[in-house]
Design a protein around this motif. Sequence first.
Motif, mmCIF file in Angstrom:
data_model
loop_
_atom_site.group_PDB
_atom_site.id
_atom_site.type_symbol
_atom_site.label_atom_id
_atom_site.label_comp_id
_atom_site.label_asym_id
_atom_site.label_seq_id
_atom_site.Cartn_x
_atom_site.Cartn_y
_atom_site.Cartn_z
ATOM 1 N N ALA A 29 27.849 -35.631 -23.118
ATOM 2 C CA ALA A 29 28.922 -34.548 -23.245
ATOM 3 C C ALA A 29 28.616 -33.518 -23.227
ATOM 4 O O ALA A 29 28.323 -33.027 -24.078
ATOM 5 N N SER A 31 31.241 -30.998 -24.712
ATOM 6 C CA SER A 31 32.759 -30.698 -25.603
ATOM 7 C C SER A 31 33.609 -29.504 -24.662
ATOM 8 O O SER A 31 34.334 -29.430 -25.309
ATOM 9 N N PHE A 36 31.986 -35.754 -19.011
ATOM 10 C CA PHE A 36 30.349 -35.521 -19.392
ATOM 11 C C PHE A 36 29.831 -34.286 -17.879
ATOM 12 O O PHE A 36 30.334 -34.410 -16.926
ATOM 13 N N ALA A 89 36.283 -37.420 -18.737
ATOM 14 C CA ALA A 89 36.160 -38.629 -19.187
ATOM 15 C C ALA A 89 36.581 -40.201 -18.910
ATOM 16 O O ALA A 89 35.916 -40.576 -19.409
ATOM 17 N N GLY A 116 30.343 -42.234 -18.933
ATOM 18 C CA GLY A 116 31.012 -42.174 -20.726
ATOM 19 C C GLY A 116 30.914 -43.320 -21.704
ATOM 20 O O GLY A 116 30.926 -43.020 -22.363
ATOM 21 N N GLU A 120 30.604 -44.008 -25.100
ATOM 22 C CA GLU A 120 31.878 -44.141 -26.168
ATOM 23 C C GLU A 120 31.809 -45.605 -27.525
ATOM 24 O O GLU A 120 32.102 -45.376 -28.164
#
Length: 169
Positions: A29, A31, A36, A89, A116, A120
């Motif tokens: 990930a 941020s 990603f 994402a 992703g 998740e």
Amino acid sequence: METLKGYLKKRGNQVNRKVKPRVRFIQKANSDSGGFRVSCLATGFYPRHMNLTLFRDEQPVADHEITGGDLLPNGDGTYQMRKSLEISAADKHKYTCSATHLSLDNKLDVTLEYPGETFESVTTSVLVVCVLGLVLLTLAAIIWIITWRRRRQSVSTSDYSSASTTSDS
């Protein structure tokens, strides 16, 4: 020249060996962007020449989108190569990493269906387990408090009367 021939004769098996690569996708990930970084990593191969290609929906990803691609040595005499790509994402493309190497009879393809979603779904699963654990812990605490109060109440309201003693002399 004779020295090289002698060396090749002694070390021929080592120099001419072929070691197949281990190829896998790694997701991380990002941020900063909320997306990603998808990386295709081929490691543990010998000899050093390797072709590693990233595909998006069966079309090669443009070179300007890809980072990495440098050939690096491993400590065991084999090599590794990584190519990475930043994606959003919401990306629902199918990504494939294709490796061709002298040790492989055919090309080796590794596919990542929906980047992703693995991250998740793991996050969601961990959250659900934590919430269920918290609910169970709360229920256990409530049951313990209720039983503790009932025991205390039954002890304090029980009728203890002292036994009367009579003596006839």
